[in-house]
Design an enzyme around this catalytic site. Structure first.
Site, PDB file in Angstrom:
ATOM      1  N   HIS A  20       0.641  -1.385   0.065  1.00 35.91           N
ATOM      2  CA  HIS A  20      -0.081   0.234   0.105  1.00 35.91           C
ATOM      3  C   HIS A  20       0.764   0.833  -0.051  1.00 35.91           C
ATOM      4  O   HIS A  20       1.273   0.720   1.156  1.00 35.91           O
ATOM      5  CB  HIS A  20      -1.055  -0.154   1.655  1.00 35.91           C
ATOM      6  CG  HIS A  20      -1.776   1.164   1.992  1.00 35.91           C
ATOM      7  ND1 HIS A  20      -2.338   1.676   0.117  1.00 35.91           N
ATOM      8  CD2 HIS A  20      -1.859   2.176   2.288  1.00 35.91           C
ATOM      9  CE1 HIS A  20      -3.048   3.100   1.035  1.00 35.91           C
ATOM     10  NE2 HIS A  20      -2.494   3.229   1.895  1.00 35.91           N
ATOM     11  N   HIS A  60       1.365   5.612  -1.177  1.00 33.68           N
ATOM     12  CA  HIS A  60       0.655   6.990  -1.220  1.00 33.68           C
ATOM     13  C   HIS A  60       1.425   7.641  -2.427  1.00 33.68           C
ATOM     14  O   HIS A  60       1.528   8.719  -2.500  1.00 33.68           O
ATOM     15  CB  HIS A  60       0.784   8.010  -0.076  1.00 33.68           C
ATOM     16  CG  HIS A  60      -0.157   7.532   1.296  1.00 33.68           C
ATOM     17  ND1 HIS A  60       0.031   8.344   2.279  1.00 33.68           N
ATOM     18  CD2 HIS A  60      -0.629   5.525   0.970  1.00 33.68           C
ATOM     19  CE1 HIS A  60      -0.630   7.461   3.077  1.00 33.68           C
ATOM     20  NE2 HIS A  60      -1.247   6.314   2.479  1.00 33.68           N
ATOM     21  N   TYR A 115       1.744  -4.606 -20.221  1.00 33.96           N
ATOM     22  CA  TYR A 115       2.143  -4.719 -18.872  1.00 33.96           C
ATOM     23  C   TYR A 115       1.286  -4.280 -18.074  1.00 33.96           C
ATOM     24  O   TYR A 115       1.197  -4.632 -16.597  1.00 33.96           O
ATOM     25  CB  TYR A 115       3.492  -3.928 -18.931  1.00 33.96           C
ATOM     26  CG  TYR A 115       4.973  -5.036 -19.255  1.00 33.96           C
ATOM     27  CD1 TYR A 115       5.279  -6.167 -18.870  1.00 33.96           C
ATOM     28  CD2 TYR A 115       5.021  -4.477 -20.587  1.00 33.96           C
ATOM     29  CE1 TYR A 115       6.731  -6.757 -19.541  1.00 33.96           C
ATOM     30  CE2 TYR A 115       5.288  -5.448 -21.755  1.00 33.96           C
ATOM     31  CZ  TYR A 115       6.347  -6.808 -20.460  1.00 33.96           C
ATOM     32  OH  TYR A 115       6.981  -7.022 -21.408  1.00 33.96           O
TER      33      TYR A 115
END
Length: 230
Positions: free
Chosen positions: A94, A96, A121
């Site tokens: 995860h 940002h 891709y």
């Protein structure tokens, strides 16, 4: 070197790589790995991915209880939901990352297909990406939103927050996250320029040749529960 020690060092190595290339600033972002006993290794809360200590990485048991290491990230609910709905997943990243977060704020985004099929891709590594509405960081309600996707997506974009990507290995999850970020960057560069995307036939060729399984949406004709590539 034990397997767990190797995995702790792998988390630190990939975390530092992501941080040094500006893909997740400050103490943002988190990484987890699911172990053979059902427990996890996960990065601690308020920890920079660029300066992780292998010995301080949080070790959780199969019930999510802290066994050793620092207090884990507050984003445990979203990791738990993705592991529960994608049983083959062994790693989650995860971030940002700037361009993916920017795309998550655009009004025209299709929540079932955040990005069009700009490159092979993107489909091969990230598959289709779903958009999840905004939730406060750490809000347990995000888990219900992810479970609502029924495991169809390996890559999810949290509105105004960032991408969450699952993989069968940490390397695979990292590569898919990077591909998602680069495709978001391409989308922003090409926005309103009417770019030539992959045609349905070209997408189907990728699906057939690489054994991809993509959720049904307007750009990809196949239906399934995620993606894989060889």
């Amino acid at each position: 070197m034990s397997e767990e020690t190797r995995l702790r060092e792998e988390i630190c190595r990939y975390g530092r790589s992501l941080f040094e290339r500006g893909l997740t600033p400050g103490s943002s972002g988190n990484i987890s790995l699911r172990l053979d006993d059902g427990g996890w290794l996960v990065t601690p809360t308020n920890a920079s991915l660029g300066f992780l200590d292998p010995a301080r990485i949080s070790r959780l048991d199969a019930g999510g209880r802290l066994i050793s290491g620092d207090k884990p990230t507050k984003e445990i609910p979203l990791h738990t939901a993705l592991y529960d709905s994608r049983t083959e997943a062994r790693a989650i990243v995860h971030l940002h990352s700037t361009h993916a977060v920017a795309v998550s704020m655009l009004p025209e985004i299709d929540p079932k297909a955040v990005l069009p099929p700009l490159t092979p891709y993107y489909l091969m590594r990230a598959g289709a990406t779903a958009l999840v509405p905004y939730f406060r960081p750490g809000d347990p309600a995000v888990a219900d939103a992810i479970r609502g996707l029924a495991g169809r997506y390996a890559s999810v974009l949290l509105a105004n927050h960032g991408p969450v990507v699952a993989g069968t290995t940490l390397e695979g999850a990292v590569f898919a996250t990077e591909e998602l970020e680069e495709t978001a960057k391409l989308y922003l560069l090409l926005r309103n320029l009417n770019p030539r995307t992959l045609s349905p036939d070209q997408v189907q060729d990728l699906v057939s040749h690489f054994g991809l399984t993509l959720p049904e949406h307007r750009n990809c004709p196949s239906e399934g529960d995620g993606h894989r590539h060889g």
